[in-house]
Design a protein around this motif. Structure first.
Motif, PDB file in Angstrom:
ATOM      1  N   ALA A  68      47.016  53.438  21.946  1.00  0.00           N
ATOM      2  CA  ALA A  68      47.165  52.406  22.579  1.00  0.00           C
ATOM      3  C   ALA A  68      48.605  52.840  23.742  1.00  0.00           C
ATOM      4  CB  ALA A  68      46.593  51.420  22.258  1.00  0.00           C
ATOM      5  N   PRO A  69      50.210  52.180  22.937  1.00  0.00           N
ATOM      6  CA  PRO A  69      51.005  52.178  24.120  1.00  0.00           C
ATOM      7  C   PRO A  69      51.526  53.081  25.084  1.00  0.00           C
ATOM      8  CG  PRO A  69      51.070  51.838  21.942  1.00  0.00           C
ATOM      9  CD  PRO A  69      49.907  52.745  22.035  1.00  0.00           C
ATOM     10  N   LEU A  70      50.083  54.800  24.357  1.00  0.00           N
ATOM     11  CA  LEU A  70      50.744  56.182  25.485  1.00  0.00           C
ATOM     12  C   LEU A  70      49.882  55.516  26.629  1.00  0.00           C
ATOM     13  CD1 LEU A  70      50.812  58.445  22.914  1.00  0.00           C
ATOM     14  CD2 LEU A  70      52.820  57.060  23.430  1.00  0.00           C
ATOM     15  N   LEU A  71      48.617  54.932  26.845  1.00  0.00           N
ATOM     16  CA  LEU A  71      47.991  54.912  27.573  1.00  0.00           C
ATOM     17  C   LEU A  71      48.820  54.228  29.273  1.00  0.00           C
ATOM     18  CD1 LEU A  71      44.701  53.015  26.330  1.00  0.00           C
ATOM     19  CD2 LEU A  71      44.974  55.211  26.714  1.00  0.00           C
ATOM     20  N   ARG A  72      48.266  54.981  30.267  1.00  0.00           N
ATOM     21  CA  ARG A  72      49.126  54.070  31.849  1.00  0.00           C
ATOM     22  C   ARG A  72      47.915  53.657  32.479  1.00  0.00           C
ATOM     23  NH1 ARG A  72      52.624  54.102  27.989  1.00  0.00           N
ATOM     24  NH2 ARG A  72      55.215  54.140  28.347  1.00  0.00           N
ATOM     25  N   HIS A  73      48.094  52.449  33.244  1.00  0.00           N
ATOM     26  CA  HIS A  73      47.531  52.530  34.701  1.00  0.00           C
ATOM     27  C   HIS A  73      48.193  51.898  34.864  1.00  0.00           C
ATOM     28  CE1 HIS A  73      43.560  52.198  36.950  1.00  0.00           C
ATOM     29  NE2 HIS A  73      44.046  50.716  37.189  1.00  0.00           N
ATOM     30  N   ASP A  74      48.572  52.298  36.217  1.00  0.00           N
ATOM     31  CA  ASP A  74      49.392  51.560  37.339  1.00  0.00           C
ATOM     32  C   ASP A  74      50.243  51.337  37.133  1.00  0.00           C
ATOM     33  OD1 ASP A  74      49.652  50.448  40.228  1.00  0.00           O
ATOM     34  OD2 ASP A  74      48.967  47.745  39.281  1.00  0.00           O
ATOM     35  N   GLY A  75      51.239  52.025  36.584  1.00  0.00           N
ATOM     36  CA  GLY A  75      52.655  52.485  35.634  1.00  0.00           C
ATOM     37  C   GLY A  75      52.645  51.472  34.746  1.00  0.00           C
ATOM     38  N   LYS A  76      52.163  51.281  34.446  1.00  0.00           N
ATOM     39  CA  LYS A  76      52.035  50.086  32.943  1.00  0.00           C
ATOM     40  C   LYS A  76      51.094  50.503  31.827  1.00  0.00           C
ATOM     41  CE  LYS A  76      51.614  46.188  36.352  1.00  0.00           C
ATOM     42  NZ  LYS A  76      51.578  44.381  36.702  1.00  0.00           N
ATOM     43  N   PRO A  77      51.911  50.352  30.849  1.00  0.00           N
ATOM     44  CA  PRO A  77      51.553  50.688  29.139  1.00  0.00           C
ATOM     45  C   PRO A  77      50.189  50.351  28.689  1.00  0.00           C
ATOM     46  CG  PRO A  77      53.264  49.688  28.964  1.00  0.00           C
ATOM     47  CD  PRO A  77      53.199  49.869  30.528  1.00  0.00           C
ATOM     48  N   GLY A  78      49.442  50.721  28.199  1.00  0.00           N
ATOM     49  CA  GLY A  78      48.495  49.996  27.198  1.00  0.00           C
ATOM     50  C   GLY A  78      48.831  48.846  26.371  1.00  0.00           C
ATOM     51  N   PHE A  79      48.311  48.311  26.063  1.00  0.00           N
ATOM     52  CA  PHE A  79      47.985  46.830  25.032  1.00  0.00           C
ATOM     53  C   PHE A  79      47.544  47.094  24.273  1.00  0.00           C
ATOM     54  CE2 PHE A  79      47.021  44.640  28.054  1.00  0.00           C
ATOM     55  CZ  PHE A  79      46.359  44.378  27.722  1.00  0.00           C
ATOM     56  N   VAL A  80      47.162  46.482  22.910  1.00  0.00           N
ATOM     57  CA  VAL A  80      45.667  45.813  21.830  1.00  0.00           C
ATOM     58  C   VAL A  80      45.634  44.359  21.712  1.00  0.00           C
ATOM     59  CG1 VAL A  80      44.577  45.993  19.852  1.00  0.00           C
ATOM     60  CG2 VAL A  80      45.719  48.648  20.173  1.00  0.00           C
ATOM     61  N   VAL A  81      44.707  44.555  21.925  1.00  0.00           N
ATOM     62  CA  VAL A  81      44.892  43.056  22.627  1.00  0.00           C
ATOM     63  C   VAL A  81      45.302  41.698  20.804  1.00  0.00           C
ATOM     64  CG1 VAL A  81      42.879  42.512  23.989  1.00  0.00           C
ATOM     65  CG2 VAL A  81      42.174  42.449  21.485  1.00  0.00           C
ATOM     66  N   THR A  82      45.966  40.388  21.048  1.00  0.00           N
ATOM     67  CA  THR A  82      46.954  39.717  20.153  1.00  0.00           C
ATOM     68  C   THR A  82      45.537  39.783  19.232  1.00  0.00           C
ATOM     69  OG1 THR A  82      46.778  38.163  20.797  1.00  0.00           O
ATOM     70  CG2 THR A  82      48.199  39.045  21.581  1.00  0.00           C
ATOM     71  N   ALA A 193      47.035  46.752  33.099  1.00  0.00           N
ATOM     72  CA  ALA A 193      47.548  47.726  32.725  1.00  0.00           C
ATOM     73  C   ALA A 193      45.802  47.970  31.529  1.00  0.00           C
ATOM     74  CB  ALA A 193      48.579  46.843  31.140  1.00  0.00           C
ATOM     75  N   PRO A 194      46.389  49.581  31.079  1.00  0.00           N
ATOM     76  CA  PRO A 194      44.722  49.890  29.987  1.00  0.00           C
ATOM     77  C   PRO A 194      44.756  48.360  28.850  1.00  0.00           C
ATOM     78  CG  PRO A 194      46.264  51.227  30.384  1.00  0.00           C
ATOM     79  CD  PRO A 194      47.109  50.418  30.818  1.00  0.00           C
ATOM     80  N   LYS A 195      43.642  48.012  28.286  1.00  0.00           N
ATOM     81  CA  LYS A 195      43.587  47.717  27.284  1.00  0.00           C
ATOM     82  C   LYS A 195      42.610  47.783  26.128  1.00  0.00           C
ATOM     83  CE  LYS A 195      41.803  42.550  27.158  1.00  0.00           C
ATOM     84  NZ  LYS A 195      41.596  41.281  27.535  1.00  0.00           N
ATOM     85  N   VAL A 196      42.777  48.024  24.961  1.00  0.00           N
ATOM     86  CA  VAL A 196      42.334  47.475  23.937  1.00  0.00           C
ATOM     87  C   VAL A 196      41.915  46.374  23.540  1.00  0.00           C
ATOM     88  CG1 VAL A 196      41.901  49.175  21.617  1.00  0.00           C
ATOM     89  CG2 VAL A 196      43.039  50.552  22.970  1.00  0.00           C
ATOM     90  N   GLY A 197      40.505  46.161  23.884  1.00  0.00           N
ATOM     91  CA  GLY A 197      40.033  45.159  22.998  1.00  0.00           C
ATOM     92  C   GLY A 197      38.745  45.328  22.499  1.00  0.00           C
ATOM     93  N   TRP A 198      37.862  44.134  22.005  1.00  0.00           N
ATOM     94  CA  TRP A 198      36.392  44.079  21.617  1.00  0.00           C
ATOM     95  C   TRP A 198      35.737  43.516  22.388  1.00  0.00           C
ATOM     96  CZ3 TRP A 198      35.161  39.421  20.608  1.00  0.00           C
ATOM     97  CH2 TRP A 198      36.093  38.358  20.382  1.00  0.00           C
ATOM     98  N   CYS A 199      34.299  43.472  22.014  1.00  0.00           N
ATOM     99  CA  CYS A 199      33.474  42.115  22.803  1.00  0.00           C
ATOM    100  C   CYS A 199      32.402  41.874  21.533  1.00  0.00           C
ATOM    101  CB  CYS A 199      32.493  43.155  23.786  1.00  0.00           C
ATOM    102  SG  CYS A 199      33.998  43.399  25.309  1.00  0.00           S
ATOM    103  N   TRP A 200      31.583  40.895  21.756  1.00  0.00           N
ATOM    104  CA  TRP A 200      30.782  40.339  20.203  1.00  0.00           C
ATOM    105  C   TRP A 200      29.269  42.284  20.289  1.00  0.00           C
ATOM    106  CZ3 TRP A 200      32.909  37.944  17.429  1.00  0.00           C
ATOM    107  CH2 TRP A 200      33.340  37.013  17.563  1.00  0.00           C
ATOM    108  N   TRP A 201      28.907  41.938  19.110  1.00  0.00           N
ATOM    109  CA  TRP A 201      27.891  43.146  18.758  1.00  0.00           C
ATOM    110  C   TRP A 201      26.819  43.110  19.827  1.00  0.00           C
ATOM    111  CZ3 TRP A 201      26.540  47.634  17.789  1.00  0.00           C
ATOM    112  CH2 TRP A 201      25.574  47.973  17.267  1.00  0.00           C
ATOM    113  N   GLY A 202      26.427  41.661  20.448  1.00  0.00           N
ATOM    114  CA  GLY A 202      25.420  41.281  20.613  1.00  0.00           C
ATOM    115  C   GLY A 202      25.088  40.953  22.714  1.00  0.00           C
ATOM    116  N   ASN A 203      26.634  40.762  22.678  1.00  0.00           N
ATOM    117  CA  ASN A 203      26.674  41.064  23.852  1.00  0.00           C
ATOM    118  C   ASN A 203      26.871  42.080  25.126  1.00  0.00           C
ATOM    119  OD1 ASN A 203      27.123  38.024  22.963  1.00  0.00           O
ATOM    120  ND2 ASN A 203      29.424  37.242  24.129  1.00  0.00           N
ATOM    121  N   ARG A 204      26.759  41.382  26.469  1.00  0.00           N
ATOM    122  CA  ARG A 204      26.231  42.507  27.751  1.00  0.00           C
ATOM    123  C   ARG A 204      27.332  42.302  28.237  1.00  0.00           C
ATOM    124  NH1 ARG A 204      19.722  41.401  28.958  1.00  0.00           N
ATOM    125  NH2 ARG A 204      19.341  42.430  27.424  1.00  0.00           N
ATOM    126  N   HIS A 205      27.975  43.441  28.853  1.00  0.00           N
ATOM    127  CA  HIS A 205      28.968  43.063  29.794  1.00  0.00           C
ATOM    128  C   HIS A 205      28.570  44.627  30.939  1.00  0.00           C
ATOM    129  CE1 HIS A 205      31.623  40.348  27.779  1.00  0.00           C
ATOM    130  NE2 HIS A 205      30.814  41.661  26.444  1.00  0.00           N
TER     131      HIS A 205
END
Length: 218
Positions: A68-82, A193-205
């Motif tokens: 994840a930290p190797l990802l880049r968008h708009d010059g910013k590194p990726g991260f995993v949500v806390t 920045a690119p973000k690795v996160g999560w969403c609920w199994w039953g939710n829509r986005h």
């Protein structure tokens, strides 16, 4: 920017040789404990008859937290949500991986046509189409090779990775990759920045599709 269909199908992935060099440039081979020459040899011998397959490192060798930290968008590194410190415990579910450190993922699709579906709805639909959902690590590999595939309001979930609890039940969180707005615990400095996160199994986005492929091979 890669050419995509309205549903998010990539039509011009880099060659396997170019993908191997990209991974070497990023140091992924070192993270995975794979010699650079071995990575190059795999790419050279794998062939490219699939018309643009994605070169992936098995998650046992290169976990999401390291990629994840190797990802880049708009010059910013990726991260995993806390609140996803257990990201590497999200393992293949309903997905069978080749028993090898390196493999190919074929016929990628970002799944834009499934935006505003829930993971619960999308998984059987993908199976009915003869497709397999991407793992989180595969999704990260895709963005590492084609950063432009991650667009604001056109990002994607990777529901091939799930976390199984100690009691055997599946965690309701499902992983996704999108672009941070820099709000809340992300912090202003992480806006775009690119973000690795999560969403609920039953939710829509409305802004998340479901990345998938036709298969995997060595």
């Amino acid at each position: 920017m890669p050419e995509t269909s309205p549903s998010g199908t990539v039509t011009a992935l880099p060659s396997l040789a170019a993908q191997a060099e990209r991974l070497i440039e990023l140091g992924v081979h070192e993270l995975a404990g794979i010699p650079a020459d071995e990575l190059r040899a795999f790419a050279a011998n794998a062939g490219d008859e699939d018309g643009g397959a994605l070169l992936a490192v098995h998650p046992d060798h290169a976990p999401a937290s390291a990629l994840a930290p190797l990802l880049r968008h708009d010059g910013k590194p990726g991260f995993v949500v806390t609140d996803m410190a257990d990201v590497d415990d999200f393992a293949p579910c309903t997905v069978e991986l080749p028993d090898a450190p390196l493999y190919l993922v074929t016929d990628l699709d970002r799944g834009d046509h499934m935006a505003d579906w829930s993971p619960e709805e999308a998984l059987p639909a993908l199976a009915g189409q003869g497709r397999t959902p991407l793992l989180l690590t595969e999704g990260i590999h895709w963005v590492l090779q084609q950063s432009a595939i991650l667009e604001r309001n056109r990002c994607f979930m990777t529901i091939g990775s799930r976390l199984r609890k100690a009691n055997g039940a599946l965690d309701a969180r499902t992983p996704a990759i999108w672009i941070s707005n820099g709000t809340g615990r992300d912090g202003r400095e992480r806006r775009n920045a690119p973000k690795v996160g999560w969403c609920w199994w039953g939710n829509r986005h409305t802004w998340l599709g479901f990345a998938s492929a036709t298969g995997r091979r060595r």
